[in-house]
Enzyme design. Structure first.
Site, PDB file in Angstrom:
ATOM      1  N   SER A   5       0.753  -1.241  -0.191  1.00  0.00           N
ATOM      2  CA  SER A   5       0.034   0.119   0.016  1.00  0.00           C
ATOM      3  C   SER A   5       0.728   1.217   0.055  1.00  0.00           C
ATOM      4  CB  SER A   5      -0.979   0.039   1.229  1.00  0.00           C
ATOM      5  OG  SER A   5      -1.564   1.175   1.167  1.00  0.00           O
ATOM      6  N   LYS A  10      -3.284   3.585   6.215  1.00  0.00           N
ATOM      7  CA  LYS A  10      -3.246   2.204   6.382  1.00  0.00           C
ATOM      8  C   LYS A  10      -2.005   1.561   6.747  1.00  0.00           C
ATOM      9  CE  LYS A  10      -6.722   1.052   2.512  1.00  0.00           C
ATOM     10  NZ  LYS A  10      -6.675   0.474   1.120  1.00  0.00           N
ATOM     11  N   ASP A  65      -7.769  -4.802   0.435  1.00  0.00           N
ATOM     12  CA  ASP A  65      -8.678  -4.146   0.081  1.00  0.00           C
ATOM     13  C   ASP A  65     -10.101  -3.967   0.822  1.00  0.00           C
ATOM     14  OD1 ASP A  65      -9.770  -2.227  -1.978  1.00  0.00           O
ATOM     15  OD2 ASP A  65     -10.852  -3.961  -2.875  1.00  0.00           O
ATOM     16  N   PHE A 147      -9.003   8.552   8.431  1.00  0.00           N
ATOM     17  CA  PHE A 147      -8.884   8.859   7.051  1.00  0.00           C
ATOM     18  C   PHE A 147     -10.015   7.955   6.216  1.00  0.00           C
ATOM     19  CE2 PHE A 147      -6.480   4.851   8.143  1.00  0.00           C
ATOM     20  CZ  PHE A 147      -6.853   4.036   7.068  1.00  0.00           C
ATOM     21  N   ASP A 150     -13.926   7.587   7.411  1.00  0.00           N
ATOM     22  CA  ASP A 150     -14.178   7.323   8.917  1.00  0.00           C
ATOM     23  C   ASP A 150     -15.004   8.484   9.415  1.00  0.00           C
ATOM     24  OD1 ASP A 150     -12.352   5.232   9.071  1.00  0.00           O
ATOM     25  OD2 ASP A 150     -10.594   6.326   9.898  1.00  0.00           O
ATOM     26  N   LYS A 169      -9.712   2.797  17.803  1.00  0.00           N
ATOM     27  CA  LYS A 169     -10.253   2.178  16.489  1.00  0.00           C
ATOM     28  C   LYS A 169      -9.674   0.939  16.058  1.00  0.00           C
ATOM     29  CE  LYS A 169      -9.936   3.350  11.470  1.00  0.00           C
ATOM     30  NZ  LYS A 169      -9.254   4.282  10.452  1.00  0.00           N
TER      31      LYS A 169
END
Length: 191
Positions: A5, A10, A65, A147, A150, A169
């Protein structure tokens, strides 16, 4: 392992969740490609990325993904979540677009879920971890943390993912649930 990524959010999240593994990003490995996610499912997109990065490097790779699936809109935007408006649009623009679409008076339910599919590929083994987080689409953007979508994904406690801490989170996110699922399976093959 390489996490396939270029998304800084992420990468940070996956490194926090899978602390016991040494995970590096594509950038840290001088990999400058952008793999097009053009498959029909989260699984197929993640598998494509994992295999392509492994083929280039020969290093075990994890790819993901994920996306937002709105029940009233037949799980839209799904695999198109990030590409919803094209590559050159911000999270804010995408979220505003989703909120505008949800203003349709025929939409009575705002239930949604976030799906994350993580794939580990090492040339021999291909292992999938999956996580799903249920919630609703808020009526406006709220919160400064996080991000992607969210700030419009509301949890059962009434807060959006962007209104909770990173630590909170990481315990509940679809990516965290997928990482836990993947880790359990990885631990079995690495024994």
């Amino acid at each position: 392992m390489i996490f396939a990524s270029n998304n800084k959010g992420k990468i940070k999240e996956i490194k926090n969740i899978l602390k016991e593994y040494k995970i590096t990003s594509m950038k840290e490995n001088n990999i400058q490609i952008d793999i097009i996610e053009d498959e029909d499912t989260f699984y197929e997109n993640a598998l494509k990325k994992a295999k392509e990065i492994y083929k280039i490097t020969g290093i075990p790779t994890i790819a993901d993904d994920s996306g937002l699936c709105i029940d009233a809109l037949n799980n839209w935007p799904g695999v198109e979540t990030h590409r919803l408006l094209g590559e050159n649009h911000s999270d804010k623009e995408r979220n505003n677009y989703i909120l505008e679409k949800m203003r349709n008076p025929h939409i009575k339910e705002r239930t949604a879920h976030v799906v994350c599919c993580l794939i580990y590929h090492d040339g021999t083994n291909t292992i999938m971890g999956e996580g799903v987080l249920d919630g609703t689409i808020s009526t406006k953007r709220r919160g400064k943390n996080g991000f992607g979508f969210d700030e419009i994904f509301e949890l059962k406690n009434g807060k959006t993912l962007a209104e909770i801490t990173k630590e909170e989170k990481n315990k509940i996110s679809a990516r965290s649930l997928a990482a836990i699922d993947l880790k359990e399976k990885l631990d079995k093959i690495r024994r």
